[in-house]
Design an enzyme around this catalytic site. Structure first.
Site, PDB file in Angstrom:
ATOM      1  N   HIS A   1       0.942  -1.374  -0.107  1.00 36.86           N
ATOM      2  CA  HIS A   1      -0.047  -0.167   0.095  1.00 36.86           C
ATOM      3  C   HIS A   1       0.653   1.478  -0.189  1.00 36.86           C
ATOM      4  O   HIS A   1       2.079   0.846   0.702  1.00 36.86           O
ATOM      5  CB  HIS A   1      -0.944  -0.236   1.318  1.00 36.86           C
ATOM      6  CG  HIS A   1      -2.726  -1.330   1.151  1.00 36.86           C
ATOM      7  ND1 HIS A   1      -3.282  -0.615   0.331  1.00 36.86           N
ATOM      8  CD2 HIS A   1      -2.213  -1.884   1.950  1.00 36.86           C
ATOM      9  CE1 HIS A   1      -4.072  -1.421   0.047  1.00 36.86           C
ATOM     10  NE2 HIS A   1      -3.449  -2.322   1.146  1.00 36.86           N
TER      11      HIS A   1
ATOM     12  N   LYS B   1      -1.522   4.236   4.130  1.00 39.59           N
ATOM     13  CA  LYS B   1      -2.241   3.353   4.425  1.00 39.59           C
ATOM     14  C   LYS B   1      -2.199   3.420   5.997  1.00 39.59           C
ATOM     15  O   LYS B   1      -0.831   2.779   6.524  1.00 39.59           O
ATOM     16  CB  LYS B   1      -1.885   2.050   4.227  1.00 39.59           C
ATOM     17  CG  LYS B   1      -3.041   0.671   4.271  1.00 39.59           C
ATOM     18  CD  LYS B   1      -4.379   1.249   4.093  1.00 39.59           C
ATOM     19  CE  LYS B   1      -5.784   0.452   4.268  1.00 39.59           C
ATOM     20  NZ  LYS B   1      -6.959   0.410   4.189  1.00 39.59           N
TER      21      LYS B   1
END
Length: 218
Positions: free
Chosen positions: A142, A146
């Site tokens: 990610h 995140k």
């Protein structure tokens, strides 16, 4: 005119929802909820849902699990439908949402994008056909913003596979700097990779920050 309250209106996702609402002449942002408050918005922002005394047709929530209690109380008290797109809820909070849904309409999804929801159907099909002969491994990377790991999307994929594979499963979650495949039978492995060179055959859902519009439109 559809009147919307944006919960988490000061966050990145909340601001994109605001821009979508502003672009639709049939939608009005009635208010925002955010613990930080705000003085630079074109609508009133309240640090707590209990402070809002107006009317709205729905609440769209992109905030944090910490905001759940206030949102559920607000929804039940005013009978305002809730759209919960926040991730990272505990099992106890998920049970709270289920109980509240008996009193007020609630739609909850960890990922609103069309692509992911199509992917879930593909995962279910693959798990049902391949069954116990194959191991299940979910690897995710990610962007730096995140917060929760495993992500809500990874858990949705794991749930889809577990529901369709034909046997009892357990989830094994590992955060790794260099990916090492360690697979136990009847486990769904969920790996959060910080930095690795990965070569594999996989189903891939890719999005970048400029493509996140589709998540909120969904």
């Amino acid at each position: 005119m559809l009147r919307i309250i944006i919960s988490g209106c000061n966050g990145h996702m909340g601001r994109v929802v605001e821009s979508l609402c502003n672009a639709d002449p049939e939608v009005q942002v009635a208010a925002g909820f955010d613990v930080l408050g705000s003085a630079d918005r074109e609508f009133p922002v309240y640090s707590s849902p209990s402070q809002f005394t107006g009317e709205a047709d729905a609440v769209i929530d992109f905030s944090s699990p910490a905001a759940l209690d206030g949102l559920l109380e607000f929804g039940k008290r005013t009978k305002t439908p809730l759209i919960l797109a926040t991730t990272g809820y505990t099992p106890e909070q998920v049970a709270q949402i289920g109980a509240a849904a008996l009193e007020v309409p609630i739609f909850r999804s960890a990922n609103m994008s069309l692509g992911i929801n199509v992917l879930l159907e593909l995962v279910k099909k693959a798990a049902s056909v391949l069954g116990d002969s194959y191991d299940i491994e979910i690897v995710e990377r990610h962007h730096r913003r995140k917060v929760d790991a495993p992500s809500g999307t990874a858990l949705m994929i794991a749930d889809a596979a577990a529901q369709s594979c034909g046997h009892e499963t357990e989830y094994v979650f590992v955060i790794v700097d260099v990916l090492e495949w360690i697979v136990t039978k009847r486990c769904v492995g969920i790996d959060e990779v910080k930095d690795t060179h990965l070569i594999s055959l996989f189903l891939q859902q890719t999005s970048c920050l400029s493509e996140q519009l589709g998540f909120r439109v969904g």
